[in-house]
Write an enzyme that holds these catalytic residues in place. Structure first.
Site, PDB file in Angstrom:
ATOM      1  N   LYS A   1      46.320   9.387  49.188  1.00 17.05           N
ATOM      2  CA  LYS A   1      46.083  10.172  50.396  1.00 17.05           C
ATOM      3  C   LYS A   1      47.005   9.728  51.536  1.00 17.05           C
ATOM      4  O   LYS A   1      48.218   9.719  51.381  1.00 17.05           O
ATOM      5  CB  LYS A   1      44.604  10.141  50.756  1.00 17.05           C
ATOM      6  CG  LYS A   1      43.728  10.717  49.640  1.00 17.05           C
ATOM      7  CD  LYS A   1      42.277  10.754  49.981  1.00 17.05           C
ATOM      8  CE  LYS A   1      41.471  11.474  48.928  1.00 17.05           C
ATOM      9  NZ  LYS A   1      41.453  10.815  47.599  1.00 17.05           N
TER      10      LYS A   1
ATOM     11  N   SER B   1      34.675  14.882  52.163  1.00 15.63           N
ATOM     12  CA  SER B   1      35.910  15.495  51.698  1.00 15.63           C
ATOM     13  C   SER B   1      35.873  17.015  51.642  1.00 15.63           C
ATOM     14  O   SER B   1      36.929  17.651  51.707  1.00 15.63           O
ATOM     15  CB  SER B   1      36.266  14.943  50.313  1.00 15.63           C
ATOM     16  OG  SER B   1      35.250  15.224  49.374  1.00 15.63           O
TER      17      SER B   1
ATOM     18  N   HIS C   1      38.983   9.476  52.899  1.00 13.68           N
ATOM     19  CA  HIS C   1      39.610  10.464  53.783  1.00 13.68           C
ATOM     20  C   HIS C   1      39.625  10.010  55.247  1.00 13.68           C
ATOM     21  O   HIS C   1      40.057  10.770  56.120  1.00 13.68           O
ATOM     22  CB  HIS C   1      38.901  11.808  53.659  1.00 13.68           C
ATOM     23  CG  HIS C   1      39.217  12.528  52.390  1.00 13.68           C
ATOM     24  ND1 HIS C   1      40.331  13.317  52.228  1.00 13.68           N
ATOM     25  CD2 HIS C   1      38.571  12.560  51.193  1.00 13.68           C
ATOM     26  CE1 HIS C   1      40.356  13.815  51.010  1.00 13.68           C
ATOM     27  NE2 HIS C   1      39.293  13.365  50.356  1.00 13.68           N
TER      28      HIS C   1
END
Length: 393
Positions: free
Chosen positions: A240, A181, A209
């Protein structure tokens, strides 16, 4: 002076002295490429909203319809009355999407890592972790009684050495982020899998991610590398790129059944609201048709990274839509962030202890929804501020 001021105030004053103190920013309106703060509009370069799904019409409609049908809350933990048919449907669709036998949903990606790691590891086991893994992995490991070993970031020779040294443990679990990240680089998952197969260890990947970013339709790093059936535990987020909130583990049915009885965040937290579950279900359907969106995400990321590198900035190991711009000390990093804000660009400074003391950076996150004009405006501001701070010449 209160006791809190005496015991905690000095630490806060030290954070301010070091340039590491940051008050919360309170935004007006929802997540997007432009957001309003204190009456001013900024280009937002720090959001994890990779595909822009937070305001997708299908997701919003699903949430509204779920409130009409179920109300605003689930009323209980999952093991009492808090498992609604919409929760079961979400887990079935997640497992199908990820190509696993089962999936189990938690309240966040952070609690997923805590719940899974703390449940499956005991004193006869060892967990082997990349040194740059996310804080939720680190905290999950701390909750276990297992032996703990760290290998240098993406160093496969060191990982193999640790695996050899750990032959006497009952279970060996290698844990890695899929996409890291802070640096935006991708884990060498094929090599990790090969080493774990060679030394009879389990593979655990956190795709927070990578979800919605890597793999066909955003299925993650396992799909990206064609490793289906060879990665034992896949953790993902429903925030996200998915656009909502929550976390999940995609795994075998036996592990799901075990976690239902052992994972404390699952056992002792009220389940997702129906609106959130419905939103996530709608997001999965959007992801199945997301080829153009993901192509745009990667086009934007490649364009932005190349332009920033052309200016002479250090972007570290970035190879994804996470593009760090290294500034150095905490104080220099926060000055850089403040200067960018003056130019109408919001890019949060990331400093120690999240990253090394001399590796403070502005972490830019490029999304599919950024226009080329917004990226160019950000690049122009970077050039202006970088020259003033002597980060580029």
């Amino acid at each position: 002076m209160s006791k809190w001021d005496a015991t905690l105030g000095e630490e806060l004053r030290q954070l301010k002295k070091e340039g590491r103190y940051r008050p919360l920013t309170v935004w007006s309106g929802g997540s997007g490429t432009r957001m309003e703060l204190d009456g001013r509009s900024y280009i937002q370069m720090s959001s994890n909203n990779y595909l822009g799904l937070t305001d997708h019409p299908a997701l919003k409609k699903a949430a509204i319809d779920a409130v009409d049908r179920y109300g605003v809350g689930s009323g209980s933990v999952r093991t009492i009355t808090g498992t609604l048919d919409i929760h079961r449907e979400l887990e079935l669709r997640l497992a199908e999407f990820k190509g696993t036998e089962a999936a189990l949903v938690f309240q966040s990606g952070f609690t997923t890592n805590q719940g899974v790691l703390a449940s499956i590891l005991g004193p006869e086991d060892v967990v082997i972790s990349d040194e740059l893994n996310h804080a939720s992995i680190i905290d999950g490991i701390r909750l276990t009684k297992a032996a703990r070993k760290i290998y240098a970031h993406k160093d496969m020779e060191q990982l193999e050495a640790v695996l050899k040294e750990s032959a006497g443990f009952k279970k060996r679990l290698v844990v890695t982020d899929g996409v890291f990240s802070m640096d935006g680089d991708i884990a060498p998952l094929p090599q990790i899998v090969e080493l774990c197969e060679k030394y009879d260890a389990f593979v655990y990947v956190d795709d927070a991610h990578a979800s919605g970013v890597l793999g066909k339709n955003g299925k993650g790093s396992t799909d990206h590398f064609g490793l289906h059936g060879r990665v034992h535990i896949q953790v993902g987020t429903l925030s996200k790129a998915v656009g909502a909130v929550g976390g999940y583990v995609a795994c075998d049915q036996v592990l799901k059944d075990y976690l239902i009885h052992k994972a404390r965040p699952f056992l002792f937290s009220t389940s997702q609201t129906p609106a959130v579950a419905a939103t996530c279900l709608a997001a999965i359907e959007v992801l199945k048709q997301s080829g153009d969106l993901i192509d745009k995400l990667w086009d934007n990321a490649s364009y932005f990274r190349a332009k920033v590198q052309e200016l002479g900035f250090d972007t570290g190991a970035s190879e994804t839509p996470i593009v760090p711009v290294i500034a150095g000390s905490p104080a220099d990093t926060m000055t850089f962030s403040d200067m960018m804000r003056e130019e109408g660009i919001f890019a949060q400074g990331i400093v120690y202890p999240t990253v090394a003391l001399d590796k403070g950076r502005l972490r830019f996150i490029v999304t599919a929804k950024h226009t080329r004009g917004e990226l160019d405006e950000t690049i122009a501001a970077l050039k202006k501020c970088g020259e003033k701070l002597n980060l580029i010449r």
